[in-house]
Design a protein around this motif. Structure first.
Motif, short mmCIF file in Angstrom:
data_model
loop_
_atom_site.label_atom_id
_atom_site.label_comp_id
_atom_site.label_asym_id
_atom_site.label_seq_id
_atom_site.Cartn_x
_atom_site.Cartn_y
_atom_site.Cartn_z
N VAL A 104 0.86 -1.17 0.00
CA VAL A 104 0.00 0.00 0.00
C VAL A 104 0.91 1.23 0.00
N LEU A 105 0.73 2.06 -1.01
CA LEU A 105 1.52 3.30 -1.14
C LEU A 105 0.61 4.50 -0.94
N GLY A 106 1.17 5.55 -0.39
CA GLY A 106 0.48 6.83 -0.31
C GLY A 106 1.18 7.80 -1.24
N GLU A 107 0.51 8.19 -2.31
CA GLU A 107 1.08 9.14 -3.26
C GLU A 107 0.83 10.56 -2.76
N LEU A 108 1.89 11.30 -2.58
CA LEU A 108 1.82 12.68 -2.09
C LEU A 108 1.78 13.60 -3.31
N GLU A 109 0.59 13.85 -3.80
CA GLU A 109 0.42 14.52 -5.09
C GLU A 109 0.92 15.96 -5.10
N GLN A 110 1.13 16.57 -3.95
CA GLN A 110 1.58 17.94 -3.93
C GLN A 110 3.11 18.06 -3.96
N TYR A 111 3.81 16.91 -3.96
CA TYR A 111 5.28 16.92 -3.94
C TYR A 111 5.87 16.14 -5.11
N THR A 112 7.08 16.55 -5.46
CA THR A 112 7.92 15.81 -6.39
C THR A 112 9.19 15.44 -5.67
N PHE A 113 9.53 14.16 -5.68
CA PHE A 113 10.77 13.69 -5.07
C PHE A 113 11.80 13.45 -6.17
N THR A 114 12.97 14.04 -6.00
CA THR A 114 14.09 13.75 -6.88
C THR A 114 15.26 13.31 -6.02
N ARG A 115 16.29 12.83 -6.66
CA ARG A 115 17.52 12.42 -5.97
C ARG A 115 18.67 13.18 -6.60
N GLU A 116 19.39 13.91 -5.76
CA GLU A 116 20.50 14.71 -6.25
C GLU A 116 21.72 14.47 -5.37
N MET A 117 22.90 14.56 -5.99
CA MET A 117 24.14 14.32 -5.26
C MET A 117 24.29 15.34 -4.14
N ASP A 118 24.59 14.85 -2.95
CA ASP A 118 24.84 15.68 -1.79
C ASP A 118 26.33 15.58 -1.48
N GLU A 119 27.04 16.69 -1.62
CA GLU A 119 28.49 16.69 -1.41
C GLU A 119 28.86 16.31 0.03
N ASN A 120 27.97 16.56 0.98
CA ASN A 120 28.25 16.25 2.38
C ASN A 120 28.20 14.75 2.67
N THR A 121 27.32 14.02 1.96
CA THR A 121 27.19 12.59 2.23
C THR A 121 27.87 11.72 1.17
N GLY A 122 28.03 12.27 -0.02
CA GLY A 122 28.60 11.48 -1.12
C GLY A 122 27.58 10.59 -1.81
N TYR A 123 26.30 10.76 -1.49
CA TYR A 123 25.23 9.96 -2.07
C TYR A 123 24.20 10.87 -2.74
N LYS A 124 23.43 10.27 -3.64
CA LYS A 124 22.26 10.96 -4.15
C LYS A 124 21.21 10.93 -3.06
N GLU A 125 20.77 12.10 -2.60
CA GLU A 125 19.84 12.21 -1.49
C GLU A 125 18.51 12.80 -1.96
N LEU A 126 17.50 12.60 -1.15
CA LEU A 126 16.16 13.07 -1.45
C LEU A 126 16.10 14.60 -1.48
N VAL A 127 15.46 15.12 -2.54
CA VAL A 127 15.15 16.54 -2.64
C VAL A 127 13.63 16.60 -2.85
N VAL A 128 12.95 17.33 -1.97
CA VAL A 128 11.50 17.45 -2.01
C VAL A 128 11.14 18.82 -2.54
N ARG A 129 10.31 18.84 -3.58
CA ARG A 129 9.82 20.10 -4.14
C ARG A 129 8.31 20.07 -4.19
N GLU A 130 7.71 21.24 -3.99
CA GLU A 130 6.26 21.34 -4.12
C GLU A 130 5.89 21.35 -5.58
N ARG A 131 4.81 20.63 -5.89
CA ARG A 131 4.28 20.63 -7.27
C ARG A 131 3.23 21.72 -7.38
N TYR A 132 3.27 22.43 -8.47
CA TYR A 132 2.32 23.52 -8.66
C TYR A 132 1.26 23.18 -9.68
N ASP A 133 1.30 21.95 -10.19
CA ASP A 133 0.30 21.55 -11.20
C ASP A 133 -0.79 20.68 -10.58
#
Length: 134
Positions: A104-133
């Motif tokens: 069972v998944l809960g889709e959070l329709e107001q957000y977009t999740f991306t993964r971007e490199m974080d220089e502090n961790t050395g990994y692609k980390e979660l970036v949360v953005r609000e969706r305007y559509d």
């Protein structure tokens, strides 16, 4: 929140099936609300490990949690063996469903999740953005 409920079957690959589901349903940001079932092949990365725990045996999925999107997944899993011992860690590709997995998944329709490199961790980390559509 929009809910998604589905079942995976014997022989399905757990992580890969979840990623495919996100792509097929254009899920931009979601969380696991519930995930139970069983595995016949386990492949997880334990805390701070560089190698994987990979075992061919029957395990019950006792917990599955994390974030998902079309751009990637970050999931942790706990499983128990026939003696009740519990293993947990980062879900990796290659975990094979034994009998079923009820998801069972809960889709959070107001957000977009991306993964971007974080220089502090050395990994692609979660970036949360609000969706305007929405």
């Amino acid at each position: 929140m929009k809910e998604h409920a589905f079942r995976l079957h014997k022989g399905d690959l757990l992580k890969e099936s979840l990623q495919q589901y996100c792509k097929e349903h254009n899920i931009q940001g979601a969380v696991v609300l519930s995930g139970v079932g069983s595995l016949q092949h386990l492949r997880i990365r334990l805390a701070e490990a560089v190698e994987f725990l990979e075992v061919e045996a029957h395990y019950e999925i006792v917990s599955l949690t994390g974030t998902l999107s079309t751009e990637g997944l970050h999931l942790h899993i706990s499983v128990s063996d026939k003696e009740g011992h519990v293993w947990g860690g980062h879900l990796s590709d290659g975990c094979v469903i034994y009998t079923t997995a009820e998801i069972v998944l809960g889709e959070l329709e107001q957000y977009t999740f991306t993964r971007e490199m974080d220089e502090n961790t050395g990994y692609k980390e979660l970036v949360v953005r609000e969706r305007y559509d929405c």
